[in-house]
Design a protein around this motif. Structure first.
Motif, PDB file in Angstrom:
ATOM      1  N   PRO A 194       0.801  -1.225   0.000  1.00 50.25           N
ATOM      2  CA  PRO A 194       0.000   0.000   0.000  1.00 50.25           C
ATOM      3  C   PRO A 194       0.842   1.287   0.000  1.00 50.25           C
ATOM      4  O   PRO A 194       0.309   2.361   0.207  1.00 50.25           O
ATOM      5  N   GLU A 196      -4.769  -0.702  -9.063  1.00 51.87           N
ATOM      6  CA  GLU A 196      -5.651  -0.119  -8.040  1.00 51.87           C
ATOM      7  C   GLU A 196      -6.421  -1.141  -7.185  1.00 51.87           C
ATOM      8  O   GLU A 196      -6.548  -0.936  -5.976  1.00 51.87           O
ATOM      9  N   PRO A 197      -6.929  -2.240  -7.775  1.00 49.64           N
ATOM     10  CA  PRO A 197      -7.658  -3.187  -6.918  1.00 49.64           C
ATOM     11  C   PRO A 197      -6.831  -3.661  -5.723  1.00 49.64           C
ATOM     12  O   PRO A 197      -7.376  -3.882  -4.643  1.00 49.64           O
ATOM     13  N   TYR A 226      -4.383  -1.872  -4.258  1.00 47.85           N
ATOM     14  CA  TYR A 226      -4.331  -0.721  -3.334  1.00 47.85           C
ATOM     15  C   TYR A 226      -5.616  -0.620  -2.518  1.00 47.85           C
ATOM     16  O   TYR A 226      -5.594  -0.351  -1.325  1.00 47.85           O
ATOM     17  N   LYS A 227      -6.720  -0.870  -3.199  1.00 48.44           N
ATOM     18  CA  LYS A 227      -8.015  -0.764  -2.492  1.00 48.44           C
ATOM     19  C   LYS A 227      -8.173  -1.906  -1.493  1.00 48.44           C
ATOM     20  O   LYS A 227      -8.643  -1.694  -0.371  1.00 48.44           O
ATOM     21  N   GLY A 229      -6.765  -1.147   1.643  1.00 45.67           N
ATOM     22  CA  GLY A 229      -7.361  -0.052   2.407  1.00 45.67           C
ATOM     23  C   GLY A 229      -6.896   1.338   2.024  1.00 45.67           C
ATOM     24  O   GLY A 229      -7.085   2.289   2.777  1.00 45.67           O
ATOM     25  N   THR A 230      -6.297   1.500   0.865  1.00 46.21           N
ATOM     26  CA  THR A 230      -5.904   2.854   0.443  1.00 46.21           C
ATOM     27  C   THR A 230      -6.816   3.307  -0.704  1.00 46.21           C
ATOM     28  O   THR A 230      -7.573   2.518  -1.271  1.00 46.21           O
ATOM     29  N   GLU A 231      -6.661   4.570  -1.044  1.00 49.15           N
ATOM     30  CA  GLU A 231      -7.560   5.132  -2.061  1.00 49.15           C
ATOM     31  C   GLU A 231      -7.097   4.903  -3.501  1.00 49.15           C
ATOM     32  O   GLU A 231      -7.837   5.194  -4.433  1.00 49.15           O
ATOM     33  N   GLY A 232      -5.887   4.460  -3.680  1.00 50.43           N
ATOM     34  CA  GLY A 232      -5.399   4.268  -5.050  1.00 50.43           C
ATOM     35  C   GLY A 232      -5.406   5.573  -5.819  1.00 50.43           C
ATOM     36  O   GLY A 232      -4.928   6.596  -5.346  1.00 50.43           O
ATOM     37  N   GLY A 270      -7.934   7.286  -6.386  1.00 50.14           N
ATOM     38  CA  GLY A 270      -8.930   8.194  -5.791  1.00 50.14           C
ATOM     39  C   GLY A 270     -10.085   8.509  -6.725  1.00 50.14           C
ATOM     40  O   GLY A 270     -10.461   9.674  -6.857  1.00 50.14           O
ATOM     41  N   LYS A 320      -4.284   9.689  -5.477  1.00 47.85           N
ATOM     42  CA  LYS A 320      -4.132   9.748  -4.017  1.00 47.85           C
ATOM     43  C   LYS A 320      -2.912   8.918  -3.616  1.00 47.85           C
ATOM     44  O   LYS A 320      -1.822   9.449  -3.542  1.00 47.85           O
ATOM     45  N   THR A 321      -3.130   7.625  -3.374  1.00 48.64           N
ATOM     46  CA  THR A 321      -1.973   6.778  -3.022  1.00 48.64           C
ATOM     47  C   THR A 321      -1.181   6.442  -4.283  1.00 48.64           C
ATOM     48  O   THR A 321       0.022   6.228  -4.237  1.00 48.64           O
TER      49      THR A 321
END
Ligand code: GCU
Length: 437
Positions: free
Chosen positions: A350, A377-378, A380-381, A384-387, A389, A403-404
């Protein structure tokens, strides 16, 4: 670095393909370089959240304990090769310090790092600038340079590299060696004042200290690959990118012991082939807090399966030493790869990752770089992060998003500019919680 293959053609970007299942595997492929979005053959990306045996990765624990190690092993086996195991710890020596460098603005430190722990083995030289008017320890950017530490600034106090480098009259490199005329030739790529003014240190290493960048470079005395011997089965041995990335981790080993540096806040950054290197270093070594890819293209941020600009076959032909031997099996056969580059970015999750493209850098496939970020992104999500965003499509020129996962496509050509650095500084400030989000 220049390439005769870099072409300037109008940008046409298609919609993002967001569904793995709706894409079909490419069949017969044209060999010419594709610069037209409409001509990109269809492809199917592997799902980062499905194990090789098809099992779904349902939660963060399954990613951490099962899928992440599997993906890492697949990249080692098929793309970059395995690093040698159980190398001796580094030793080092501070070779110079100037507390009044750059007119008093910075402290300049040079450190020789003995990569296999002994002085008569391979070594790399780290050049560090620390901001004088900041409370220590400070966060840092670490990146390799193409032309020797002396090339990043005209500061006459920087030791001139004695290593092999590619002859280049414009850069004052004569008979494969730097000369006084080489000083400061890459200043424009290192926004030194901005970095120092924002309270960051800058640390850099000449990539040729690890291995000179040509097909037979690994055979040269002092190259880390020749000194380390074979790590694994033929075909899966590390290539030059693996060796350079390993060097970045050894630089971080040193930074961890430097009391002026906050080693928990080190962003690893690289441009082009060194952007590929930064991504691979950041994917493997979770001590890197942020990873930044500047125009890294094929074998870096851009998707291998997307045949736009440089392809797997082209990169393996022009630069046979960069990747492991097994990667050549995927020449004109990318669909058989068990991974793709969105999964390289997923290995960083993350932790924040920033991907930067340039509009005229079509050889690196800007859209493919964005799609990697999107398809990472999946993971990252899941963690628990926004990826990105909520960003679904590639943004317009000079409109940083995310975002992340951060992304921008800048006006202009394949290069590192002050504009790029401004975005990296903002991104680092945000994630290192310095200043406003
Ligand atoms: C060549 C190569 C790219 C690489 C670039 C560079 O253009 O084909 O893959 O990123 O050099 O390192 O400058």
């Amino acid at each position: 670095m220049k390439s005769s293959n870099r072409k300037l053609v109008p940008l046409t970007f298609s919609l993002i393909a967001t569904c793995f299942a709706t894409m079909n595997t490419a069949t017969a492929q044209p060999k010419e370089t594709i610069y037209d979005e409409a001509k990109v053959p269809q492809y199917t990306l592997p799902d980062p959240l499905a194990m090789a045996d098809g099992a779904k990765v349902a939660d963060a624990q399954a990613w951490r304990e099962k899928r992440r190690p599997e993906v890492l092993r697949l990249f080692r086996e098929h793309v970059y090769g395995h690093n040698p195991q159980n190398s001796p710890a580094i030793t080092w020596e501070v070779t110079s310090t100037d507390k009044q460098a750059l007119g008093g603005k910075a402290t300049r430190r040079e450190v020789s790092v003995f990569l296999l722990g002994k002085k008569d083995g391979p070594k790399m030289d780290i050049l560090i600038y620390l901001p004088n008017n900041a409370t220590k320890p400070v966060p840092a950017f670490l990146g390799m340079n193409f032309d020797g530490n002396h090339s990043i600034h005209a500061d006459p106090g920087i030791t001139l590299s004695k290593q092999w480098m590619r002859t280049n009259n414009d850069k004052g490199i004569v008979n494969n060696r730097a000369t006084e005329a080489s000083r400061g030739k890459s200043t424009g790529r290192w926004a030194m004042d901005k970095i120092l003014d924002r309270g960051y240190a800058l640390a850099t290493v000449y990539y040729g200290d690890l291995e000179p960048d040509f097909a037979e470079g690994h055979k040269m005395a002092g190259s880390i690959r020749s000194a380390s011997g074979s790590a694994t089965t033929p075909g899966a041995e590390w290539g030059a990118i693996g060796a350079w990335a390993w060097g970045l981790s050894r630089a971080l080993d040193y930074l961890q012991s430097d009391k002026d540096i906050d080693a928990k806040r080190v962003a690893v950054m690289g441009h082009s082939r060194l952007g590929k290197t930064a991504l691979w270093a950041g994917a493997q070594d979770e001590r890197f807090a942020i990873v930044i890819s500047n125009n890294s293209g094929e074998g870096g941020a851009s998707l291998s399966r997307r045949r736009f600009g440089e392809t797997v076959e082209r990169i393996n032909t022009s630069f046979p030493h960069w990747f492991c031997g097994n990667f050549k099996k995927y020449n004109n056969n990318e669909g058989a790869l068990p991974v793709d580059q969105h999964m390289l970015m997923a290995l960083i999750a993350p932790r924040p990752v920033y991907v930067a493209s340039a509009a005229e850098d079509l050889w690196a496939d800007p859209h493919g770089e964005f799609l990697s970020a999107k398809h990472a992104e999946p993971v990252y999500k899941l963690l628990g992060t926004e990826g990105l965003g909520g960003v679904e499509r590639m943004p317009g020129l000079d409109q940083p998003v995310g975002k992340t996962i951060g992304y921008h496509i800048r006006t202009g050509k394949h290069d590192v500019t002050d504009y790029d650095w401004e975005q990296y500084l903002k991104f680092a400030d945000r994630h290192f919680k310095r200043g406003r989000p």
